[in-house]
Design a protein around this motif. Sequence first.
Motif, PDB file in Angstrom:
ATOM      1  N   PHE A  45      91.917  91.162  94.082  1.00 51.87           N
ATOM      2  CA  PHE A  45      90.510  91.086  94.444  1.00 51.87           C
ATOM      3  C   PHE A  45      89.629  91.424  93.247  1.00 51.87           C
ATOM      4  N   ALA A  61      84.575  85.548  89.099  1.00 53.15           N
ATOM      5  CA  ALA A  61      83.360  85.048  89.749  1.00 53.15           C
ATOM      6  C   ALA A  61      82.120  85.500  88.983  1.00 53.15           C
ATOM      7  N   GLN A  62      82.123  86.736  88.494  1.00 57.71           N
ATOM      8  CA  GLN A  62      81.001  87.238  87.704  1.00 57.71           C
ATOM      9  C   GLN A  62      80.841  86.429  86.418  1.00 57.71           C
ATOM     10  N   TYR A  98      86.954  88.932  91.425  1.00 58.34           N
ATOM     11  CA  TYR A  98      85.558  89.336  91.293  1.00 58.34           C
ATOM     12  C   TYR A  98      85.092  89.191  89.844  1.00 58.34           C
ATOM     13  N   LYS A  99      85.934  89.606  88.890  1.00 58.59           N
ATOM     14  CA  LYS A  99      85.585  89.475  87.473  1.00 58.59           C
ATOM     15  C   LYS A  99      85.393  88.014  87.096  1.00 58.59           C
TER      16      LYS A  99
END
Length: 139
Positions: free
Chosen positions: A21, A28-29, A25-26
Motif C-alpha cells: 500500500f 500515485a503521488q 501511494y508513493k
Amino acid sequence: MAHRLVAQVVVTGARVFGRAFGEAYKQAQAKGKYAAAAQKGNSGTVNTYASSGLTLDEACKILNVKPPQGGEANLESVMERFKKLFDMNDPQKGGSFYLQSKILRARERIEMEVREAERKAAMDKELREGWNPKVYKDR
C-alpha cells in the motif's frame, strides 16, 4: 501453539499489505506530480511520457535504434527493426502478444517524436519566412 501461528500469519500479512500500500501511494503521488507539471506546460516533462507510458529512450532501447537527433531519425531502420521484431513475436508463431504490443508502442512513440519535430520545424520556417498561400489562377 496454533494461536501463535495464526498471529504470526496475520502480522506478516499485515506487513506485506502495508508495504504494498505504501509503495502504491508513493507511485500515485509521483504520477500526480508529473501530471501537474505536464499540465502546467513544463517543457522538461511534457511529451516524455506521451505514448502509453513509454519514454523516447525506452522506445529506442526496445527497437534497438538510435534516438532521433534534432528531430530527424532514420525511419527506414526503425521500420525494419519494427517489422523484424513484430514478426518474431507473433503469437501464432509462439511469440508474446505483450512484447508485440510493446514493440508497436515503441514504433509509435518514435514516429510521434519525429512528427512533432517536423511540425515544429515547419512552424518555425513559416514564422521566419512569413505565410505564403498558394494562389491558383483560373485560365
